[in-house]
Design a protein around this motif. Structure first.
Motif, PDB file in Angstrom:
ATOM      1  N   ALA A 429      57.463  26.541  24.946  1.00  0.00           N
ATOM      2  CA  ALA A 429      58.345  27.087  23.911  1.00  0.00           C
ATOM      3  C   ALA A 429      58.199  28.603  23.809  1.00  0.00           C
ATOM      4  CB  ALA A 429      58.054  26.424  22.570  1.00  0.00           C
ATOM      5  N   VAL A 430      56.972  29.100  23.857  1.00  0.00           N
ATOM      6  CA  VAL A 430      56.753  30.542  23.756  1.00  0.00           C
ATOM      7  C   VAL A 430      57.300  31.256  24.996  1.00  0.00           C
ATOM      8  CG1 VAL A 430      55.013  32.356  23.572  1.00  0.00           C
ATOM      9  CG2 VAL A 430      54.768  30.265  22.223  1.00  0.00           C
ATOM     10  N   ARG A 431      57.091  30.677  26.170  1.00  0.00           N
ATOM     11  CA  ARG A 431      57.661  31.259  27.391  1.00  0.00           C
ATOM     12  C   ARG A 431      59.190  31.296  27.305  1.00  0.00           C
ATOM     13  NH1 ARG A 431      54.941  31.944  32.214  1.00  0.00           N
ATOM     14  NH2 ARG A 431      56.856  31.464  33.364  1.00  0.00           N
ATOM     15  N   SER A 432      59.777  30.234  26.778  1.00  0.00           N
ATOM     16  CA  SER A 432      61.233  30.183  26.647  1.00  0.00           C
ATOM     17  C   SER A 432      61.728  31.250  25.676  1.00  0.00           C
ATOM     18  CB  SER A 432      61.666  28.793  26.161  1.00  0.00           C
ATOM     19  OG  SER A 432      61.265  27.791  27.064  1.00  0.00           O
ATOM     20  N   TYR A 433      60.984  31.454  24.602  1.00  0.00           N
ATOM     21  CA  TYR A 433      61.391  32.458  23.616  1.00  0.00           C
ATOM     22  C   TYR A 433      61.503  33.839  24.261  1.00  0.00           C
ATOM     23  CZ  TYR A 433      61.349  35.562  19.592  1.00  0.00           C
ATOM     24  OH  TYR A 433      61.672  36.533  18.692  1.00  0.00           O
ATOM     25  N   HIS A 434      60.524  34.200  25.045  1.00  0.00           N
ATOM     26  CA  HIS A 434      60.502  35.548  25.620  1.00  0.00           C
ATOM     27  C   HIS A 434      61.382  35.692  26.855  1.00  0.00           C
ATOM     28  CE1 HIS A 434      57.492  37.158  22.925  1.00  0.00           C
ATOM     29  NE2 HIS A 434      56.729  36.098  23.117  1.00  0.00           N
ATOM     30  N   ARG A 435      61.956  34.594  27.338  1.00  0.00           N
ATOM     31  CA  ARG A 435      62.809  34.677  28.524  1.00  0.00           C
ATOM     32  C   ARG A 435      64.267  34.358  28.232  1.00  0.00           C
ATOM     33  NH1 ARG A 435      57.853  34.118  29.964  1.00  0.00           N
ATOM     34  NH2 ARG A 435      57.089  34.764  32.014  1.00  0.00           N
ATOM     35  N   SER A 436      64.604  34.224  26.975  1.00  0.00           N
ATOM     36  CA  SER A 436      65.980  33.880  26.619  1.00  0.00           C
ATOM     37  C   SER A 436      66.647  35.038  25.892  1.00  0.00           C
ATOM     38  CB  SER A 436      66.002  32.628  25.737  1.00  0.00           C
ATOM     39  OG  SER A 436      67.311  32.345  25.307  1.00  0.00           O
ATOM     40  N   ALA A 485      62.757  25.325  28.417  1.00  0.00           N
ATOM     41  CA  ALA A 485      62.033  25.990  29.503  1.00  0.00           C
ATOM     42  C   ALA A 485      62.839  25.972  30.795  1.00  0.00           C
ATOM     43  CB  ALA A 485      60.675  25.319  29.710  1.00  0.00           C
ATOM     44  N   VAL A 486      63.467  24.835  31.088  1.00  0.00           N
ATOM     45  CA  VAL A 486      64.262  24.740  32.310  1.00  0.00           C
ATOM     46  C   VAL A 486      65.541  25.564  32.188  1.00  0.00           C
ATOM     47  CG1 VAL A 486      65.558  23.145  33.783  1.00  0.00           C
ATOM     48  CG2 VAL A 486      63.307  22.493  32.925  1.00  0.00           C
ATOM     49  N   ALA A 487      66.188  25.516  31.026  1.00  0.00           N
ATOM     50  CA  ALA A 487      67.460  26.221  30.848  1.00  0.00           C
ATOM     51  C   ALA A 487      67.296  27.738  30.881  1.00  0.00           C
ATOM     52  CB  ALA A 487      68.108  25.799  29.528  1.00  0.00           C
ATOM     53  N   THR A 488      66.174  28.244  30.401  1.00  0.00           N
ATOM     54  CA  THR A 488      65.968  29.691  30.331  1.00  0.00           C
ATOM     55  C   THR A 488      65.248  30.261  31.542  1.00  0.00           C
ATOM     56  OG1 THR A 488      63.875  29.401  29.131  1.00  0.00           O
ATOM     57  CG2 THR A 488      65.879  29.620  27.803  1.00  0.00           C
ATOM     58  N   GLY A 489      64.780  29.390  32.441  1.00  0.00           N
ATOM     59  CA  GLY A 489      64.016  29.875  33.583  1.00  0.00           C
ATOM     60  C   GLY A 489      62.550  30.075  33.282  1.00  0.00           C
ATOM     61  N   ALA A 490      62.110  29.649  32.088  1.00  0.00           N
ATOM     62  CA  ALA A 490      60.684  29.745  31.778  1.00  0.00           C
ATOM     63  C   ALA A 490      59.873  28.792  32.644  1.00  0.00           C
ATOM     64  CB  ALA A 490      60.439  29.431  30.300  1.00  0.00           C
ATOM     65  N   TRP A 491      60.532  27.752  33.158  1.00  0.00           N
ATOM     66  CA  TRP A 491      59.914  26.856  34.130  1.00  0.00           C
ATOM     67  C   TRP A 491      60.949  26.553  35.203  1.00  0.00           C
ATOM     68  CZ3 TRP A 491      54.896  25.912  34.378  1.00  0.00           C
ATOM     69  CH2 TRP A 491      54.449  24.984  35.330  1.00  0.00           C
ATOM     70  N   PRO A 492      60.560  26.519  36.481  1.00  0.00           N
ATOM     71  CA  PRO A 492      61.548  26.329  37.547  1.00  0.00           C
ATOM     72  C   PRO A 492      62.280  25.000  37.428  1.00  0.00           C
ATOM     73  CG  PRO A 492      59.449  27.094  38.435  1.00  0.00           C
ATOM     74  CD  PRO A 492      59.204  26.758  37.005  1.00  0.00           C
ATOM     75  N   MET A 493      63.557  25.042  37.749  1.00  0.00           N
ATOM     76  CA  MET A 493      64.346  23.821  37.812  1.00  0.00           C
ATOM     77  C   MET A 493      63.841  22.968  38.969  1.00  0.00           C
ATOM     78  SD  MET A 493      67.224  22.195  36.679  1.00  0.00           S
ATOM     79  CE  MET A 493      68.412  23.410  36.090  1.00  0.00           C
ATOM     80  N   PRO A 494      63.451  21.691  38.715  1.00  0.00           N
ATOM     81  CA  PRO A 494      63.000  20.844  39.825  1.00  0.00           C
ATOM     82  C   PRO A 494      64.084  20.718  40.891  1.00  0.00           C
ATOM     83  CG  PRO A 494      62.504  19.833  37.705  1.00  0.00           C
ATOM     84  CD  PRO A 494      63.375  21.015  37.422  1.00  0.00           C
ATOM     85  N   PRO A 509      66.346  33.596  37.409  1.00  0.00           N
ATOM     86  CA  PRO A 509      65.344  34.627  37.185  1.00  0.00           C
ATOM     87  C   PRO A 509      64.973  34.711  35.724  1.00  0.00           C
ATOM     88  CG  PRO A 509      67.512  35.602  37.456  1.00  0.00           C
ATOM     89  CD  PRO A 509      67.666  34.132  37.758  1.00  0.00           C
ATOM     90  N   PRO A 510      63.768  35.234  35.418  1.00  0.00           N
ATOM     91  CA  PRO A 510      63.368  35.380  34.020  1.00  0.00           C
ATOM     92  C   PRO A 510      64.383  36.205  33.249  1.00  0.00           C
ATOM     93  CG  PRO A 510      61.507  35.733  35.471  1.00  0.00           C
ATOM     94  CD  PRO A 510      62.709  35.652  36.355  1.00  0.00           C
ATOM     95  N   GLY A 511      64.723  35.725  32.051  1.00  0.00           N
ATOM     96  CA  GLY A 511      65.668  36.444  31.209  1.00  0.00           C
ATOM     97  C   GLY A 511      67.110  36.040  31.444  1.00  0.00           C
TER      98      GLY A 511
END
Length: 528
Positions: A429-436, A485-494, A509-511
């Protein structure tokens, strides 16, 4: 060859109506709630054949959060609300309702498994009713599965050590249902674009519970002339805080006047319910949520100025608490509330029931630090507790502090295995916050982190681990975090997925902003 003409449609309708009337009358002879079973059965057939699974999942979520949660003695046991019959149907064992001894499980379990089975069936048969869903990050799926494995290990260990199987099942039942609820929400949420739908569902449930709380506290209690400890139930604190988080975090990320007005109205209505419910833990949790949001969000000039101001005001706050600690003036009400959290019910320097229970549970853990006692065992009582078996016979199987109970029953390994998914949920969640760059996504990430904090507090203070209310909201946040996480690129799409029809795409890419559906793309983005 001749064919018999089809029966007119109205005859089929009359036949169906007659069947429902007869079945309803027959069901009423068993239990008032059973009378609605035939109508529900027809509705279920319609849902199975026509409706996307996210809508019945939303309905079940609302019912779990809104009806009287009978395991926690709603309204302190003094008054059944109009939603009590539904609460009894949802959460009481079906053996109690149907008089069939083998049905020793609640209806909510049937609904969870049934909706999950329906979703899987539609995926396997490539049904067009449900669109593809974003996949979940594999580490998150792994730790959710690990939670169930750890619970089963604790059960097996406890039974092998002579534990009571009958009591052990209710020590872990709701926590073991969490992976199945997560799977259900995974199939129900196409992606982050469905988060607002489910957030509104939780808010609607919170407003319902708040209305019950206010009516019971302001109207029923004075007419009865009784003292009540709470007006709905303990676990509703988590529902209330979720609604408050939506109001505050959405305005924080999108400070518009419309969000401010709606947010203030929502905060007022929810706070009224919280005030009558009188759970100190609810306020502590909300403060923790605000603190987490404060630490996660960026540091613009306004936030830096506010932080400096708070540092300068710190000495005044210390003086305020020092003066008000022993004062009985209403001007120091916040200090009194904080002191009750520190002193407990026993008063300053004295141990209350919860303190003694916590010490006993810690002592149990120290006897089995690595693997715990396993489920099916009572915690030890080196310091004798008042015997409350006359109201709660299984009290030594269910310590109020479920967090310490996990240490006692599972040791370090069991505790880590059961709760690792919370760490991964917050991390994503925190990774998604900073990459969206999408405000709604950022607000959702903050709500998810705050809800996990509320859950930990409920587990620590009010047996939240055996609450369906807490488990449902936490499971929703687990899925929301994974899809964000998947939608924002915080985690790679499988690159591949076990679920047929799930979308695959290059890793953004991030962001980058990912819109799972074309309809979600803002007009200005399409023009660009």
């Amino acid at each position: 060859m001749t064919y018999a003409p089809d029966r007119p449609p109205y005859l089929r309708f009359v036949a169906l109506l007659g069947f429902l009337v007869l079945a309803t009358v027959g069901g009423a002879a068993i239990h008032p709630v059973v009378a609605i079973a035939p109508v529900l059965a027809v509705a279920v057939v319609w849902l199975v054949t026509k409706v996307p699974v996210r809508y019945p999942v939303m309905a079940v979520t609302y019912l779990v959060l809104a009806v009287d949660y009978v395991p926690e003695r709603p309204q302190s046991g003094f008054w059944p609300s109009p939603l009590f019959p539904l609460g009894e149907l949802m959460f009481a064992q079906l053996s109690y309702i149907t008089k069939i001894g083998a049905l020793r499980f609640p209806l909510v379990d049937v609904l969870i498994v049934g909706l999950l089975g329906l979703a899987i069936y539609r995926r396997v048969t490539k049904s067009p009713i449900d669109p593809p869903t974003l996949p979940m990050p594999r580490p998150l799926v792994g730790v959710v599965a690990l939670s169930l494995i750890a619970i089963l290990f604790m059960e097996v260990r406890g039974v092998l050590r002579g534990g009571d199987v009958k009591n052990s099942l209710w020590q872990w039942h709701q926590a073991a249902m969490m992976p199945f609820i997560v799977a259900m929400f995974h199939y129900a949420l196409r992606g982050p674009q469905d988060w607002p739908l489910f957030a509104r569902t939780v808010i609607a449930a919170g407003l319902t519970k708040s209305a019950v709380s206010v009516y019971f506290g302001a109207v029923v209690v004075p007419s009865m002339g009784v003292f009540v400890e709470y007006t709905t139930c303990h676990s509703d604190s988590m529902t209330f805080n979720f609604a408050l988080l939506v109001a505050t975090m959405r305005f924080l990320e999108t400070p518009k006047s419309a969000h401010a007005v709606r947010g203030l109205v929502l905060i007022l209505l929810i706070f009224l319910g919280m005030m009558y419910n009188d759970r100190r833990l609810a306020y502590v949790s909300f403060v923790g949520c605000l603190l987490a949001g404060y630490l996660i969000t960026p540091w613009p000039a306004l936030k830096r100025t506010f932080t400096r101001s708070m540092v300068l005001m710190a000495p005044l706050v210390v003086v305020y608490f020092a003066v008000g600690w022993n004062s009985h003036s209403g001007a120091f009400a916040p200090v009194h509330k904080v002191r009750t959290l520190i002193d407990g019910e026993g008063g300053e320097g004295n141990l209350d029931y919860r303190d003694i229970e916590n010490l006993d549970v810690i002592a149990t853990w120290t006897q089995f630090p690595l693997l715990g006692t396993g489920y099916g065992h009572e915690f030890l009582e080196p310091i004798p507790l008042p015997n409350i078996a006359f109201v709660f016979p299984q009290y030594r199987y269910h310590p109020h502090n479920s967090l310490l109970g996990l240490f006692a029953f599972g040791g370090m390994l069991g505790y880590t295995g059961v709760w690792m998914y919370l760490v991964v949920t917050v991390y994503l969640a925190v990774r998604s916050y900073h990459r969206s760059n999408v405000n709604e996504y950022r607000a959702a990430a903050l709500i998810i982190v705050g809800s996990v904090i509320c859950y930990i507090n409920q587990v620590f203070g009010d047996m939240g681990i055996i609450s369906y209310i807490c488990t449902f909201i936490t499971s929703l946040c687990v899925v929301g975090s994974g899809k964000l996480a998947v939608a924002t690129g915080a985690w790679p799409m499988p690159s591949t997925t076990l679920v047929h029809g799930a979308p695959t795409a290059p890793v953004p890419p991030p962001g980058a902003i990912v819109y799972p559906n074309e309809d979600d793309v803002p007009a200005r983005a399409k023009q660009a």
